[in-house]
Write a protein that holds these residues in place. Structure first.
Motif: not given
Length: 332
Positions: A217-224
């Protein structure tokens, strides 16, 4: 989608055949067989053994046949719904197993449901509220769950249940319902005892899933695309549920195929500690005594769970993620 489903179903047949051959081959890799082990035990106890009787039993059980012939007859029995004959119990495997297979499925399925229901809300909260007090608390509990062996947690719960409530949570039924026909009272007794092994077996899997979901989730939340969705004015819960969560759960959907057998195999020691009437303790004993048809039937049952789980996870992934191509190669 229909063609893809049928293709996946047809692939399951040769897969199960290959698995059955590997199971039968690996079980027979150790030197000797059940009768040789039984003979050695009798000689160690100082009892006389009639060689003619051993030869008769070897012929009766088909242990004098070549490996390929033994495997062929075993698979043929499985296709007819027969699981073979247990040497140790002197009974057909179906009678020896009884309700153990179904109780194992109930325990494993309940554990998986418990794992997902607990892990997903906590994992999402920890990712959305990163470095908050709740995140630190859940992280600590997760590390504690990963570091605590299942059998040790089982012993702790048995002790606390006896000390605080004056009762034992061992087994899946109250003593009066063991070996009794199924009734609503027996189902109630099963539900009353089921939560302890579910918590014990599911703790490590739940803790691991929380950590993985939080990281995804943290990886996806950082995406544009998340920033763009927020800039468009979407509600925060819609941004999380529609985009990051949908992509973050893909690995967990793919894990369905391996999660059920992992739960079953991981419950073997716990079933001994808690005296559960599942296949765990019986499988360990069958492998030790080289009761090959009993052990092979258990392992084929787990393999069937893996194949069915992978099939269901493939269908779920295809429905969940449109980026997954169902057939053919990439097109330009």
């Amino acid at each position: 989608m229909l063609a893809y489903t049928l293709r996946r179903l047809f692939v399951m047949i040769p897969t199960l055949l290959v698995i059955s051959f590997l199971i039968f081959f690996i079980i027979q890799l150790p030197p000797g067989d059940y009768l040789e082990t039984y003979l050695a035990e009798l000689q160690a106890q100082g009892e006389a053994v009639d060689p003619a009787k051993i030869a008769f039993l070897r012929e009766q059980y088909g242990l004098d046949r070549p490996f390929v012939e033994q495997y062929f007859f075993w698979v043929l029995d499985l296709l007819q719904g027969e699981m073979g004959y247990s040497f140790e119990y002197q009974l057909p495997v179906a009678e020896v197993v009884g309700d153990r297979l179904w109780l194992t499925v109930v325990l494993a399925t309940t554990t998986v449901i418990f794992t997902y229901l607990v892990a997903f809300p906590i994992g999402i909260y920890s990712a959305v509220r990163q470095y908050s007090i709740g995140d630190y608390i859940f992280t600590f509990i997760g590390f504690l769950g990963l570091a605590t062996p299942n059998f040790l947690l089982a012993l702790i719960l048995l002790y606390l249940g006896n000390k605080w409530f004056g009762t034992s949570y061992g087994g899946l039924f109250d003593p009066q319902y063991i070996d009794q026909p199924w009734s609503w009272e027996k189902v109630g007794s099963l539900l009353a005892h089921l939560w302890v092994p579910v918590v014990v077996i599911g703790t490590s899997g739940t803790a691991g899933m929380i950590r993985r979901l939080r990281a995804n989730m943290l990886d996806e939340l950082q995406k544009q695309y998340v920033t763009t969705a927020r800039a468009k004015g979407l509600a925060e819960w819609k941004v999380i549920a529609k985009y990051p969560l949908r992509l973050a759960v893909n690995p967990f959907i793919a894990d369905i195929g391996s999660l059920l057998p992992q739960v079953i195999s991981g419950a073997a020691i716990v079933s001994v500690v808690l005296d559960l009437s599942t296949t765990g303790s019986m499988l360990v004993k069958a492998l030790q005594s080289q009761d090959m048809y009993l052990a092979g039937s258990f392992l084929m049952f787990q393999a069937l769970l893996v194949v069915i789980g992978v099939f269901l996870s493939d269908l779920a992934l295809a429905a969940l993620d449109p980026r997954i191509r169902l057939g053919g190669g990439a097109t330009k």
